[in-house]
Motif scaffolding. Structure first.
Motif, short mmCIF file in Angstrom:
data_model
loop_
_atom_site.label_atom_id
_atom_site.label_comp_id
_atom_site.label_asym_id
_atom_site.label_seq_id
_atom_site.Cartn_x
_atom_site.Cartn_y
_atom_site.Cartn_z
N GLY A 147 0.82 -1.21 0.00
CA GLY A 147 0.00 0.00 0.00
C GLY A 147 0.85 1.25 0.00
O GLY A 147 0.46 2.29 -0.55
N THR A 148 2.04 1.17 0.62
CA THR A 148 2.96 2.31 0.69
C THR A 148 3.30 2.83 -0.72
O THR A 148 3.43 4.04 -0.94
N TYR A 149 3.42 1.88 -1.65
CA TYR A 149 3.81 2.27 -3.02
C TYR A 149 2.63 2.85 -3.80
O TYR A 149 2.83 3.59 -4.76
N GLY A 150 1.42 2.49 -3.34
CA GLY A 150 0.21 3.11 -3.92
C GLY A 150 0.21 4.60 -3.59
O GLY A 150 -0.22 5.43 -4.40
N VAL A 151 0.71 4.94 -2.41
CA VAL A 151 0.81 6.35 -2.01
C VAL A 151 1.97 7.00 -2.79
O VAL A 151 1.83 8.10 -3.32
N GLY A 152 3.08 6.27 -2.87
CA GLY A 152 4.29 6.80 -3.52
C GLY A 152 4.06 7.23 -4.96
O GLY A 152 4.48 8.32 -5.36
N ILE A 153 3.35 6.41 -5.73
CA ILE A 153 3.14 6.76 -7.15
C ILE A 153 2.27 8.01 -7.28
O ILE A 153 2.52 8.87 -8.12
N LEU A 154 1.27 8.11 -6.40
CA LEU A 154 0.41 9.31 -6.45
C LEU A 154 1.18 10.56 -6.03
O LEU A 154 1.01 11.63 -6.61
N ARG A 155 2.04 10.41 -5.00
CA ARG A 155 2.86 11.55 -4.54
C ARG A 155 3.68 12.10 -5.73
O ARG A 155 3.73 13.31 -5.95
N ASN A 156 4.29 11.19 -6.49
CA ASN A 156 5.12 11.60 -7.63
C ASN A 156 4.33 12.41 -8.63
O ASN A 156 4.74 13.51 -9.02
N HIS A 157 3.18 11.86 -9.06
CA HIS A 157 2.44 12.53 -10.14
C HIS A 157 1.71 13.78 -9.66
O HIS A 157 1.45 14.67 -10.46
N TYR A 158 1.38 13.84 -8.39
CA TYR A 158 0.76 15.07 -7.89
C TYR A 158 1.80 16.18 -7.69
O TYR A 158 1.52 17.36 -7.88
N MET A 159 3.04 15.79 -7.29
CA MET A 159 4.03 16.82 -6.94
C MET A 159 4.92 17.24 -8.11
O MET A 159 5.54 18.30 -8.06
N ASN A 160 5.00 16.38 -9.16
CA ASN A 160 5.90 16.66 -10.29
C ASN A 160 5.79 18.09 -10.82
O ASN A 160 6.79 18.81 -10.93
N GLY A 161 4.59 18.50 -11.14
CA GLY A 161 4.35 19.83 -11.76
C GLY A 161 4.80 20.94 -10.83
O GLY A 161 5.40 21.95 -11.27
N TYR A 162 4.52 20.79 -9.55
CA TYR A 162 4.88 21.83 -8.56
C TYR A 162 6.40 21.89 -8.38
O TYR A 162 6.97 22.98 -8.26
N LEU A 163 7.03 20.70 -8.35
CA LEU A 163 8.50 20.68 -8.19
C LEU A 163 9.18 21.29 -9.42
O LEU A 163 10.18 22.01 -9.29
N ASP A 164 8.61 21.06 -10.62
CA ASP A 164 9.13 21.69 -11.84
C ASP A 164 9.01 23.21 -11.73
O ASP A 164 9.94 23.96 -12.12
N ALA A 165 7.86 23.65 -11.20
CA ALA A 165 7.64 25.09 -11.06
C ALA A 165 8.64 25.69 -10.08
O ALA A 165 9.15 26.81 -10.28
N LEU A 166 8.93 24.92 -9.01
CA LEU A 166 9.91 25.41 -8.03
C LEU A 166 11.31 25.46 -8.65
O LEU A 166 12.08 26.39 -8.39
N THR A 167 11.63 24.45 -9.49
CA THR A 167 12.93 24.45 -10.18
C THR A 167 13.04 25.68 -11.07
O THR A 167 14.07 26.37 -11.09
N LYS A 168 11.95 25.93 -11.83
CA LYS A 168 11.95 27.10 -12.72
C LYS A 168 12.07 28.39 -11.92
O LYS A 168 12.63 29.39 -12.39
N ALA A 169 11.55 28.37 -10.70
CA ALA A 169 11.62 29.57 -9.85
C ALA A 169 13.01 29.75 -9.23
O ALA A 169 13.25 30.70 -8.49
N GLY A 170 13.89 28.77 -9.52
CA GLY A 170 15.26 28.90 -9.06
C GLY A 170 15.63 28.08 -7.85
O GLY A 170 16.72 28.26 -7.28
N LEU A 171 14.80 27.20 -7.44
CA LEU A 171 15.12 26.37 -6.27
C LEU A 171 16.21 25.36 -6.66
O LEU A 171 16.07 24.65 -7.66
N PRO A 172 17.30 25.28 -5.89
CA PRO A 172 18.39 24.37 -6.26
C PRO A 172 17.95 22.91 -6.22
O PRO A 172 17.01 22.55 -5.48
N ASP A 173 18.67 22.06 -7.02
CA ASP A 173 18.33 20.63 -7.10
C ASP A 173 18.39 19.95 -5.74
O ASP A 173 17.61 19.04 -5.45
N ASP A 174 19.36 20.38 -4.89
CA ASP A 174 19.49 19.78 -3.55
C ASP A 174 18.21 19.95 -2.76
O ASP A 174 17.73 19.02 -2.09
N SER A 175 17.66 21.16 -2.83
CA SER A 175 16.43 21.44 -2.08
C SER A 175 15.26 20.63 -2.64
O SER A 175 14.41 20.13 -1.89
#
Lengths: 302, 302
Positions: free
Chosen positions: B223-251
């Motif tokens: 079940g943990t991985y059922g959560v994991g896959i959803l976390r990835n696809h829900y957060m991908n777009g936001y993390l890309d936006a944060l990268t574009k906003a200049g957030l370093p890869d480490d963060s």
């Protein structure tokens, strides 16, 4: 023979629910299977319908052996359960459609069968109504329609009138009679109502998993039930007379009831003591008497 | 072919029975919606603060990205939990059929018991999918209001993730509830699963916030991985936006780890493909168990 059962045995742990019973049912007859709760009626029905495995014995329905042709048997069987097992939230139409589908009856075939059932059981007015909005009698009609939709050869009725009011019971029986007359359907009935068993062609009484008696109602009554004379007048003289002869009698509020050994005895007494017979009634023994004598158990209140 | 038509008919019947009871549907839908409302009302600020604290000091970013990523993380939690809890609540028809003895009606009909069992699974899958899609649409309306950064591809993958989760949930519900035969037991099981599942799959709290030992134990649960896959696809777009906003890869990496988009079990990072593999592998095992239970139960009931 539409049902042939030989040496059927079924045990639940130490309890022998069905203990080496054999009987057969002829095509087209109304067959009554009597017994108190726990006698083995439902176990036998469940085995015939293929929902319960037997320990030993042979069961054949419509010429098919239960072991090798269970699916074919299911197509030939229609069962009306004691309590409705249809979907209460769905409409009558939906219930009948989904159940017909289980028999491979779809589309036009279903519509044709439904039309026949609608006419036979007068369902037109209630087809679109949900099952939980119907009266007890209407629900019973739907149960019968569901059991007959696939045009079975054998209809099993498991205490079909239990819990119904007298008027509805009569209606249910009128429907069953109509079906038997029109289609030659074989009916296998279990019931607590002895008057229903009295109208059947053949009766098997089961007690503690064994067959206690069997035969036509007429033979069973002649074999096991006593006849009675009810005296409404000159009761004291009647009691004295029959008491001296060693006959059992019962004194009720309005009458004295004398138990005879045979029907022919009544005419002998009538000739010997005509003065006692100025207000009387001769009653044939009924199926209640038969059942009581055979099993030692009273079905009333079971 | 006829058996497939019977299966389709049974799925239709089960689904119709489910939706005829508006309260059951409402209750299935209301549970995830209550979770959404509770998250937004009570936990939104907590998660916003956690996301803010994950950003480097002095780094400023559009508030809609932060509001959106917190909401998206909550949505991944709700959908992953609901895929199991809703499946347990929606499987009510299977249990009701046992309670009402409707299952006996199927047993006396010429339909395979495996067909009946598969029909329960399929209808539960369909009903759970509908409820989940309703919740997803409502959740996405909320995300659109606070900050929408999810691309079409990820929305498509979120639906796929939901389907995987529902497959897991309906199989698990089918297995557990095949042993349930009373309304009380059904409510007890549904309550137990609803209250526990969110914690043991790491939906309510990020697994990364637990101790290493517990993290590894939870990593053993599919079940943990059922959560994991959803976390990835829900957060991908936001993390890309944060990268574009200049957030370093480490963060970005810290956020991915802290919020379970990256899962580490026994010291190894589990890639997205492996998450799908483990979840679908678990579904295959559950399907085998479900089939085995159906076959054993059918054999035993006879």
């Amino acid at each position: 023979m539409i049902i042939e059962i030989e040496n059927l045995v079924k045990s639940f742990k130490e309890v022998k629910a069905v203990n080496d019973i054999s009987f057969s049912v002829r095509e087209g007859e109304l067959f009554a299977f009597l017994g108190v709760n726990g006698a083995g009626k439902s176990t036998t029905i469940n085995i015939i319908s293929g929902t319960l495995k037997r320990d030993s014995g042979r069961v054949a329905v419509c010429g098919y052996d239960l072991d090798t042709n269970a699916e074919k048997i299911k197509n030939k069987l229609g069962i009306v359960f004691q309590n409705s097992v249809l979907d209460k939230k769905l409409t009558v139409y939906e219930n009948l459609k989904y159940r017909a589908n289980l028999y491979g009856i779809f589309g036009k075939d279903f519509k044709n069968n439904l039309e026949e059932m609608t006419e036979l059981l007068d369902l037109k007015e209630i087809l679109k109504r949900p099952l939980n909005k119907l009266s007890g009698g209407q629900k019973r009609r739907i149960d019968i329609a569901r059991a007959l939709l696939h045009k079975p050869k054998l209809l099993i009725l498991d205490e079909p009138t239990t819990g119904l009011d007298p008027k509805t019971r009569i209606t249910v029986w009128e429907i069953i009679e109509k079906l038997r007359k029109e289609s030659g359907l074989t009916v296998f009935l279990t019931t607590h109502y002895m008057e229903e068993a009295a109208d059947s062609d053949y009766v098997v009484i089961i007690d503690a998993g064994k067959i206690a008696a069997e035969g036509t109602p007429h033979i069973l009554k002649n074999t096991y039930a006593s006849d009675f004379i009810k005296f409404y007048n000159r009761r004291e003289e009647a009691e004295k007379y029959f008491g001296k002869l060693g006959y059992k009698f019962k004194t009720e509020r309005d009458y004295t009831e004398v138990e005879l050994k045979s029907t022919s005895e009544a005419s002998v007494f009538f000739k010997e003591k005509p003065e006692l017979f100025d207000d009387f009634e001769i009653l044939k023994g009924n199926m209640d008497n038969v059942f009581l004598k055979v099993t030692g158990k009273d079905l009333k209140g079971v | 072919m006829t058996e497939i038509k019977k299966l389709i008919s049974l799925v239709g019947r089960n689904t119709k029975c489910y939706f005829k009871d508006k309260l059951t549907f409402f209750m299935s839908l209301i549970t995830p919606l209550i979770l959404l409302i509770l998250f937004v009302t009570f936990l939104r600020n907590v998660y916003l603060d956690v996301f803010k604290s994950a950003l480097p000091e002095g780094f400023t970013v559009n508030g809609r990205i932060l509001e959106g990523i917190a909401g998206a993380w909550l949505m991944s939690s709700i959908l992953s939990v609901s895929s199991v809890t809703v499946a347990f609540c929606s499987n009510v028809i299977m249990v009701e059929d046992k309670i009402n003895k409707t299952i006996t009606d199927f047993q006396v009909s010429p339909v395979k018991s495996t067909t009946v069992s598969i029909s329960y699974f399929l209808s539960n899958f369909f009903v759970t999918f509908l409820v989940m899609m309703c919740v997803m649409v409502i959740g996405h309306i909320y995300l659109a209001a606070v900050g929408w950064y999810i691309n079409v591809g990820d929305v498509f993958m979120i639906i796929i993730d939901c389907i995987c989760g529902i497959l897991f949930g309906t199989l698990l519900a089918g297995i557990v509830e095949s042993f349930v035969s009373t309304q009380g037991a059904l409510s007890a099981v549904a309550t137990l699963v609803s209250s526990m599942y969110g914690f043991i799959c790491g939906a309510y709290m990020p697994i990364s916030s637990f101790g290493k030992g517990l993290q590894n134990i939870l990593g053993l649960l599919p079940g943990t991985y059922g959560v994991g896959i959803l976390r990835n696809h829900y957060m991908n777009g936001y993390l890309d936006a944060l990268t574009k906003a200049g957030l370093p890869d480490d963060s970005i990496s810290v956020i991915r780890k802290s919020f379970d988009a990256d899962l580490t079990v026994f010291g190894s990072r589990i890639p997205l493909g492996a998450m799908y593999g483990i979840l679908l592998g678990a579904c295959v095992v559950l399907l085998a168990c479900y089939i085995a239970i159906v076959l054993i139960k059918n054999k035993k009931s006879k």
